[in-house]
Design a protein around this motif. Structure first.
Motif, PDB file in Angstrom:
ATOM      1  N   ARG A 190      -4.491  -0.974  54.929  1.00 38.75           N
ATOM      2  CA  ARG A 190      -3.600  -0.045  54.239  1.00 38.75           C
ATOM      3  C   ARG A 190      -2.606   0.502  55.251  1.00 38.75           C
ATOM      4  O   ARG A 190      -2.725   0.248  56.437  1.00 38.75           O
ATOM      5  CB  ARG A 190      -4.409   1.080  53.589  1.00 38.75           C
ATOM      6  N   GLY A 191      -1.646   1.308  54.734  1.00 41.30           N
ATOM      7  CA  GLY A 191      -0.598   1.814  55.603  1.00 41.30           C
ATOM      8  C   GLY A 191       0.566   0.841  55.559  1.00 41.30           C
ATOM      9  O   GLY A 191       0.379  -0.379  55.676  1.00 41.30           O
ATOM     10  N   ALA A 192       1.762   1.387  55.373  1.00 40.59           N
ATOM     11  CA  ALA A 192       2.910   0.515  55.081  1.00 40.59           C
ATOM     12  C   ALA A 192       3.158  -0.574  56.136  1.00 40.59           C
ATOM     13  O   ALA A 192       3.264  -1.762  55.788  1.00 40.59           O
ATOM     14  CB  ALA A 192       4.153   1.375  54.863  1.00 40.59           C
ATOM     15  N   ARG A 237       0.214  -4.239  45.960  1.00 39.48           N
ATOM     16  CA  ARG A 237       0.432  -2.788  45.832  1.00 39.48           C
ATOM     17  C   ARG A 237       1.940  -2.578  45.738  1.00 39.48           C
ATOM     18  O   ARG A 237       2.696  -3.229  46.465  1.00 39.48           O
ATOM     19  CB  ARG A 237      -0.134  -2.013  47.034  1.00 39.48           C
ATOM     20  N   CYS A 273      -2.325  12.205  55.704  1.00 35.50           N
ATOM     21  CA  CYS A 273      -2.730  10.806  55.607  1.00 35.50           C
ATOM     22  C   CYS A 273      -2.983  10.210  56.992  1.00 35.50           C
ATOM     23  O   CYS A 273      -3.244  10.945  57.950  1.00 35.50           O
ATOM     24  CB  CYS A 273      -1.722   9.976  54.808  1.00 35.50           C
ATOM     25  N   ALA A 308      -2.848   2.156  60.500  1.00 35.98           N
ATOM     26  CA  ALA A 308      -1.880   2.018  59.404  1.00 35.98           C
ATOM     27  C   ALA A 308      -0.732   1.076  59.757  1.00 35.98           C
ATOM     28  O   ALA A 308       0.141   0.822  58.925  1.00 35.98           O
ATOM     29  CB  ALA A 308      -1.317   3.391  59.043  1.00 35.98           C
ATOM     30  N   THR A 319       3.147   5.546  63.725  1.00 38.62           N
ATOM     31  CA  THR A 319       4.501   6.076  63.476  1.00 38.62           C
ATOM     32  C   THR A 319       4.499   7.599  63.683  1.00 38.62           C
ATOM     33  O   THR A 319       4.732   8.066  64.791  1.00 38.62           O
ATOM     34  CB  THR A 319       4.980   5.681  62.073  1.00 38.62           C
ATOM     35  N   GLN A 367      -8.041   9.508  53.996  1.00 43.87           N
ATOM     36  CA  GLN A 367      -7.462   8.807  55.153  1.00 43.87           C
ATOM     37  C   GLN A 367      -7.295   9.752  56.345  1.00 43.87           C
ATOM     38  O   GLN A 367      -7.303   9.335  57.500  1.00 43.87           O
ATOM     39  CB  GLN A 367      -6.099   8.202  54.799  1.00 43.87           C
ATOM     40  N   ALA A 422       5.955   7.083  56.081  1.00 41.97           N
ATOM     41  CA  ALA A 422       6.611   6.762  54.808  1.00 41.97           C
ATOM     42  C   ALA A 422       6.173   5.391  54.333  1.00 41.97           C
ATOM     43  O   ALA A 422       5.849   4.509  55.140  1.00 41.97           O
ATOM     44  CB  ALA A 422       8.123   6.790  54.950  1.00 41.97           C
ATOM     45  N   ASP A 423       6.154   5.249  53.022  1.00 46.66           N
ATOM     46  CA  ASP A 423       5.877   3.946  52.405  1.00 46.66           C
ATOM     47  C   ASP A 423       7.146   3.261  51.941  1.00 46.66           C
ATOM     48  O   ASP A 423       7.203   2.030  51.840  1.00 46.66           O
ATOM     49  CB  ASP A 423       4.901   4.115  51.241  1.00 46.66           C
ATOM     50  N   ASN A 475       5.618   8.914  50.272  1.00 41.67           N
ATOM     51  CA  ASN A 475       4.466   8.881  51.188  1.00 41.67           C
ATOM     52  C   ASN A 475       3.242   9.351  50.417  1.00 41.67           C
ATOM     53  O   ASN A 475       3.331   9.706  49.232  1.00 41.67           O
ATOM     54  CB  ASN A 475       4.730   9.764  52.409  1.00 41.67           C
ATOM     55  N   LYS A 476       2.108   9.356  51.079  1.00 38.62           N
ATOM     56  CA  LYS A 476       0.834   9.719  50.442  1.00 38.62           C
ATOM     57  C   LYS A 476       0.946  11.005  49.642  1.00 38.62           C
ATOM     58  O   LYS A 476       1.556  11.972  50.099  1.00 38.62           O
ATOM     59  CB  LYS A 476      -0.238   9.858  51.536  1.00 38.62           C
ATOM     60  N   PHE A 509       0.942   8.316  45.636  1.00 40.59           N
ATOM     61  CA  PHE A 509       2.067   8.708  46.492  1.00 40.59           C
ATOM     62  C   PHE A 509       2.897   9.777  45.798  1.00 40.59           C
ATOM     63  O   PHE A 509       2.780   9.968  44.584  1.00 40.59           O
ATOM     64  CB  PHE A 509       2.955   7.487  46.804  1.00 40.59           C
TER      65      PHE A 509
HETATM   66  O1  MRU Z   1      -2.645   4.519  50.389  1.00 42.89           O
HETATM   67  P1  MRU Z   1      -2.377   4.305  51.847  1.00 42.89           P
HETATM   68  O2  MRU Z   1      -3.515   4.714  52.710  1.00 42.89           O
HETATM   69  O3  MRU Z   1      -1.887   2.909  52.136  1.00 42.89           O
HETATM   70  O4  MRU Z   1      -1.176   5.291  52.162  1.00 42.89           O
HETATM   71  C1  MRU Z   1      -0.638   5.287  53.453  1.00 42.89           C
HETATM   72  C2  MRU Z   1       0.412   6.311  53.669  1.00 42.89           C
HETATM   73  O5  MRU Z   1       0.834   7.008  52.771  1.00 42.89           O
HETATM   74  C3  MRU Z   1       1.007   6.357  55.033  1.00 42.89           C
HETATM   75  O6  MRU Z   1       1.400   7.657  55.344  1.00 42.89           O
HETATM   76  C4  MRU Z   1       2.245   5.427  55.091  1.00 42.89           C
HETATM   77  O7  MRU Z   1       1.905   4.147  54.634  1.00 42.89           O
HETATM   78  C5  MRU Z   1       2.798   5.332  56.449  1.00 42.89           C
HETATM   79  S1  MRU Z   1       1.706   4.476  57.565  1.00 42.89           S
HETATM   80  C6  MRU Z   1       2.469   4.433  59.055  1.00 42.89           C
END
Ligand code: MRU
Length: 344
Positions: A47-49, A88, A153, A159, A165, A192, A232-233, A243-244, A310
């Motif tokens: 997980r994590g962008a 996702r 998060c 991530a 980041t 998380q 950020a996603d 973001n989360k 998110f």
């Molecule tokens: O649902 P997740 O755990 O994938 O959500 C992750 C987040 O929201 C992170 O803050 C985001 O992906 C940035 S990771 C560097």
């Protein structure tokens, strides 16, 4: 430093640390099929962008290898790649990772794998660069020698492909002796923050406390932190940032308290094709995640859940968006064209 995603040449597999089992167990998953990869993405084993960007690229390698083993047609392969791409919806990096390598499929699996490995290396370099830029910006804006940070998060090595980041900025501040304390939001419902960020902060010996998500806005309004830093996603062309869930509460409180709210991400997370936050698809996850805690039902039987994974912080609440290419300050200069300067 832990590696969330790697390609193991000898075995021809994607190796993932199973993040659903952290921090109690360090279990690795070796993935060689599209179904297993998609299951790992959906369950948040990975997980994590930025990590999802690497997984998207390696997912094409996995699909091509499986296609050879199982004699897939070109159509079957394209469909399998699309299943990975859509596993996702919110983090743009997943589709971005697939799109970076899929056009190379005609040149063969080696060409795809080479680009996927390059994406992994570039992500680490971007994270390290944006961490220096972000730390410089925060110390200049706050005018402080040492800062107290709130984050939400997990944005660390877990991530990403390495370093992190928002977490990378925190680490950089710590390495400079410019970090007093981190408030890590626990990040309901999947924790998380308490499971993953606190695990990384503990390993890196970075002073921190874990707080309930509901405490964060009060922590800010009581003057206990100097800056909020999140990842950020997907960052839309106008600067709105997904973001989360729970991130926007920090932004609202930070604006009221007059402290900077910083969004940190590699340029691969900037999506100039998405005009604003209204156009970002917010993943709705299984209600069970909010109706239960650790598998034990907490809400009464019959209660319905609402589980957006998110939220979107509007750009006028964001003090700085930091990528490896620099900083824009949407709350001071909302000109959307500025974002192109720090996009990929
Ligand atoms: O649902 P997740 O755990 O994938 O959500 C992750 C987040 O929201 C992170 O803050 C985001 O992906 C940035 S990771 C560097």
């Amino acid at each position: 430093m832990v590696r969330a995603v790697e390609w193991v040449d000898e075995a021809g597999v994607v190796r993932l640390i199973d993040q659903t089992q952290l921090p109690s167990s360090e279990v690795y998953l070796d993935v060689s099929t599209v179904d297993a990869l998609v299951a790992a993405i959906k369950s948040l084993a990975v997980r994590g962008a930025p990590a999802l960007g690497a997984v998207g690229a390696l997912g094409v390698v996995v699909a091509m290898a499986q296609g050879v083993r199982e004699n897939w047609t070109a159509d079957q392969l394209a469909k399998a790649v699309d299943v990975v791409r859509q596993a996702r919806p919110t983090a743009v990096n997943l589709a971005w990772g697939v799109d970076q390598v899929w056009p190379l499929a005609a040149d063969g699996a080696d060409a795809v794998l080479a680009r996927a490995k390059q994406i992994i290396a570039e992500d680490e370099a971007a994270n390290r660069a944006l961490s220096v830029i972000g730390a410089d910006w925060i110390l200049a804006r706050t005018g402080k020698q040492k800062v107290r940070v709130v984050t939400h998060c997990n944005t660390g090595a877990l991530a990403t492909t390495a370093w992190g980041t928002a977490y990378g900025i925190i680490h950089e501040l710590h390495d400079r002796g410019a970090l007093e304390l981190v408030y890590a939001d626990e990040t309901r419902p999947l924790l998380q923050g308490s499971r993953l960020t606190s695990w990384e902060l503990t390993q890196d010996r970075i002073p921190h406390v874990v707080e309930a998500d509901g405490a964060a806005s009060s922590t800010i309004l009581r003057g206990l932190v100097d800056v909020a830093i999140i990842g950020a996603d997907r960052i839309a062309a106008n600067g709105d940032s997904a973001n989360k869930v729970g991130s926007v509460a920090l932004a609202l409180a930070a604006a009221r308290a007059g402290i900077p709210f910083v969004v940190a991400a590699p340029s691969s997370t900037v999506d100039l094709a998405t005009a604003s936050g209204d156009d970002i698809e917010i993943e709705l996850r299984d209600d069970e995640e909010v109706l239960t805690f650790h598998g034990v039902r907490t809400a009464p039987l019959g209660a319905a859940g609402f589980n957006p994974a998110f939220d979107v912080t509007p750009q006028d609440l964001i003090s700085a968006i930091v990528t490896e290419h620099g900083v824009v300050e949407p709350d001071r200069d909302p000109d959307p064209r500025l974002l192109a300067r720090i996009a990929g």
